[in-house]
Design a protein around this motif. Structure first.
Motif, mmCIF file in Angstrom:
data_model
loop_
_atom_site.group_PDB
_atom_site.id
_atom_site.type_symbol
_atom_site.label_atom_id
_atom_site.label_comp_id
_atom_site.label_asym_id
_atom_site.label_seq_id
_atom_site.Cartn_x
_atom_site.Cartn_y
_atom_site.Cartn_z
ATOM 1 N N VAL A 97 0.839 -1.200 0.000
ATOM 2 C CA VAL A 97 0.000 0.000 0.000
ATOM 3 C C VAL A 97 0.874 1.251 0.000
ATOM 4 O O VAL A 97 0.626 2.210 -0.749
ATOM 5 C CB VAL A 97 -0.936 0.004 1.230
ATOM 6 C CG1 VAL A 97 -1.650 1.348 1.365
ATOM 7 C CG2 VAL A 97 -1.964 -1.122 1.127
ATOM 8 N N ILE A 98 1.909 1.263 0.833
ATOM 9 C CA ILE A 98 2.811 2.419 0.915
ATOM 10 C C ILE A 98 3.483 2.671 -0.427
ATOM 11 O O ILE A 98 3.619 3.820 -0.869
ATOM 12 C CB ILE A 98 3.868 2.181 2.015
ATOM 13 C CG1 ILE A 98 3.213 2.237 3.404
ATOM 14 C CG2 ILE A 98 5.011 3.192 1.920
ATOM 15 C CD1 ILE A 98 4.102 1.773 4.533
ATOM 16 N N GLY A 99 3.897 1.606 -1.104
ATOM 17 C CA GLY A 99 4.598 1.754 -2.373
ATOM 18 C C GLY A 99 3.731 2.224 -3.520
ATOM 19 O O GLY A 99 4.231 2.823 -4.478
ATOM 20 N N THR A 100 2.435 1.979 -3.446
ATOM 21 C CA THR A 100 1.547 2.279 -4.574
ATOM 22 C C THR A 100 0.643 3.488 -4.354
ATOM 23 O O THR A 100 -0.084 3.884 -5.260
ATOM 24 C CB THR A 100 0.655 1.061 -4.884
ATOM 25 O OG1 THR A 100 -0.024 0.652 -3.685
ATOM 26 C CG2 THR A 100 1.490 -0.099 -5.387
ATOM 27 N N SER A 101 0.685 4.087 -3.168
ATOM 28 C CA SER A 101 -0.193 5.225 -2.879
ATOM 29 C C SER A 101 0.521 6.551 -3.142
ATOM 30 O O SER A 101 1.679 6.735 -2.743
ATOM 31 C CB SER A 101 -0.655 5.179 -1.416
ATOM 32 O OG SER A 101 -1.303 6.391 -1.057
ATOM 33 N N GLY A 102 -0.187 7.453 -3.781
ATOM 34 C CA GLY A 102 0.379 8.782 -4.018
ATOM 35 C C GLY A 102 0.573 9.577 -2.744
ATOM 36 O O GLY A 102 1.416 10.480 -2.687
ATOM 37 N N ALA A 103 -0.185 9.242 -1.705
ATOM 38 C CA ALA A 103 -0.103 9.981 -0.442
ATOM 39 C C ALA A 103 1.129 9.614 0.371
ATOM 40 O O ALA A 103 1.449 10.293 1.350
ATOM 41 C CB ALA A 103 -1.359 9.732 0.392
#
Length: 401
Positions: A209-215
């Motif tokens: 999730v961390i790697g794929t989220s723009g935030a």
């Protein structure tokens, strides 16, 4: 579950997340009525009565009733085959649940019960998730799992991670940026190194999730600079007996490798070998996401050299070109990876031919794959043909790099 009429905002017709009452006595959801007033409206939306006072008063009673309804409904959903015990209002309040989780004086067993309620509400419906997010449960759960003593509170950490992952796609993911704090990142690394299999798999999902989220782009870069994190993920990817762990680790690597800087670090820490090992296992099959990540890594010279050094890389990629049932997207990435490596390495091309790449490419070209995949397949066939021609003429293709 259907929302009772009295629990719906008159403006949005959705469940109240933060009910507030106007001077007219009508209750609205705070975000909705604030937008109404910000647009210059000076009336009550339902009665159209002019507002002499635009102040908003929190409707604690309605908030409490919604809490009761959410948790009671989630409990029914979670334990349909079990008799329900009687509970008092304090146990049913989400505010009381939050207070339990925040208090340092509450025992772990009580916090586990509170987390069970949170998980039930989050899993039962999107409405429940929205309420939990509005009440600030997401950052609270992150703090809880990062600060709980390991290994004494391992079960608490496992359940807190389950809760985080149960509604993280809908949550404000910028809360994850608390991991940029070195002490929090150290806690995550400790759990990734020493945690139970369940904790490690959950953390891999969180890293994806961390790697794929723009935030969380900045956080993704920080995590991608950590040799300890990348080494742990590569180790898990190569864990063939635990297919779930290896799959979760490869997906985490793929997510983090969306960053160019992280790709170089991942290659140095053995990501190419880790993904090849995963793809050669039954868990890997034709995982298009893993093959896409591998193709990106092989776009770097270090990645190509790592693939040439690995005796299994070329045969595994050849097998992935065409499989039954067919995964055209995976096949496209496999051909792209082979094309990248074989262009610069005669031994790799020879190894691909010996592994049956020509037949695999012909099968792919006869399938319903994309035009992009067919273009790559034709280019690889042309490369193989030129190598044969060079050998027949006594020459040689490109030198091995």
């Amino acid at each position: 579950m259907s929302i009772p009429h009295l629990f719906r905002c008159p403006i949005s017709l959705d469940l109240f997340t933060d009910p507030v009452t106007l001077s007219t006595g009508l209750t609205y959801d705070r975000p909705c009525i604030e937008r109404w007033l910000a647009d210059g409206n000076l009336t009550c939306p339902v009665t159209m009565q002019r507002l002499s006072d635009a102040s908003l008063v929190p409707n604690h009673t309605l908030r409490h009733l919604i809490d009761q309804w959410l948790i009671a409904g989630a409990a029914d959903f979670h334990c349909r085959t079990k008799p329900t015990r009687s509970v008092n209002d304090n146990e049913l309040s989400l505010a009381a649940v939050k207070q339990k989780l925040q208090s340092p004086d509450i025992a772990s067993a009580a916090k586990l019960q509170a987390l069970d309620k949170v998980r039930a509400v989050a899993v039962e419906s999107d409405i429940g998730q929205a309420c939990l997010i509005q009440l600030g449960f997401f950052p609270l759960l992150l703090q809880l799992l990062l600060r709980a003593p390991w290994p004494a509170d391992s079960e608490l950490i496992e359940v807190a991670l389950d809760c985080v992952l149960s509604f993280s796609p809908a949550s404000p993911l910028d809360s994850l940026n608390m991991l940029t704090d070195s002490s929090n990142l150290d806690s995550l690394m400790l759990l990734l190194d020493q945690g139970s299999a369940r904790i490690k798999i959950s953390l891999c999902h969180l890293l994806e999730v961390i790697g794929t989220s723009g935030a969380t782009q900045e956080l993704s870069l920080i995590v991608g600079q950590s040799p300890r994190v990348l080494q742990a993920l590569v180790f898990l990817a190569q864990n063939k007996p635990d297919g779930a762990a290896s799959e979760a680790a490869v997906r985490a690597i793929a997510g983090l490798c969306s960053s160019e800087a992280t790709r170089r670090n991942a290659i140095r820490e053995g990501a190419v070998d880790g993904i090849v090992s995963y793809l050669s296992s039954s868990a890997g099959k034709t995982d298009a996401r893993a093959l896409a990540a591998l193709e990106l890594l092989l776009g770097h010279e270090e990645g190509k050299r790592a693939a040439v050094r690995n005796p299994n890389a070329i045969p595994v990629l050849v097998k992935m070109v065409f499989k039954v049932p067919s995964d055209h997207k995976g096949g496209e990435h496999a051909v792209g990876s082979l094309l990248t490596v074989c262009c610069d390495s005669t031994p790799a091309t020879t190894q691909a031919v010996d592994a049956g790449v020509v037949m695999q490419l012909l099968l792919l070209l006869q399938s319903q794959c994309s035009s992009k995949a067919k273009a790559k397949a034709r280019a690889l066939l042309k490369l193989v043909k030129s190598m044969w021609a060079a050998h027949a003429g006594g020459g040689q293709c490109n030198n091995d790099k």
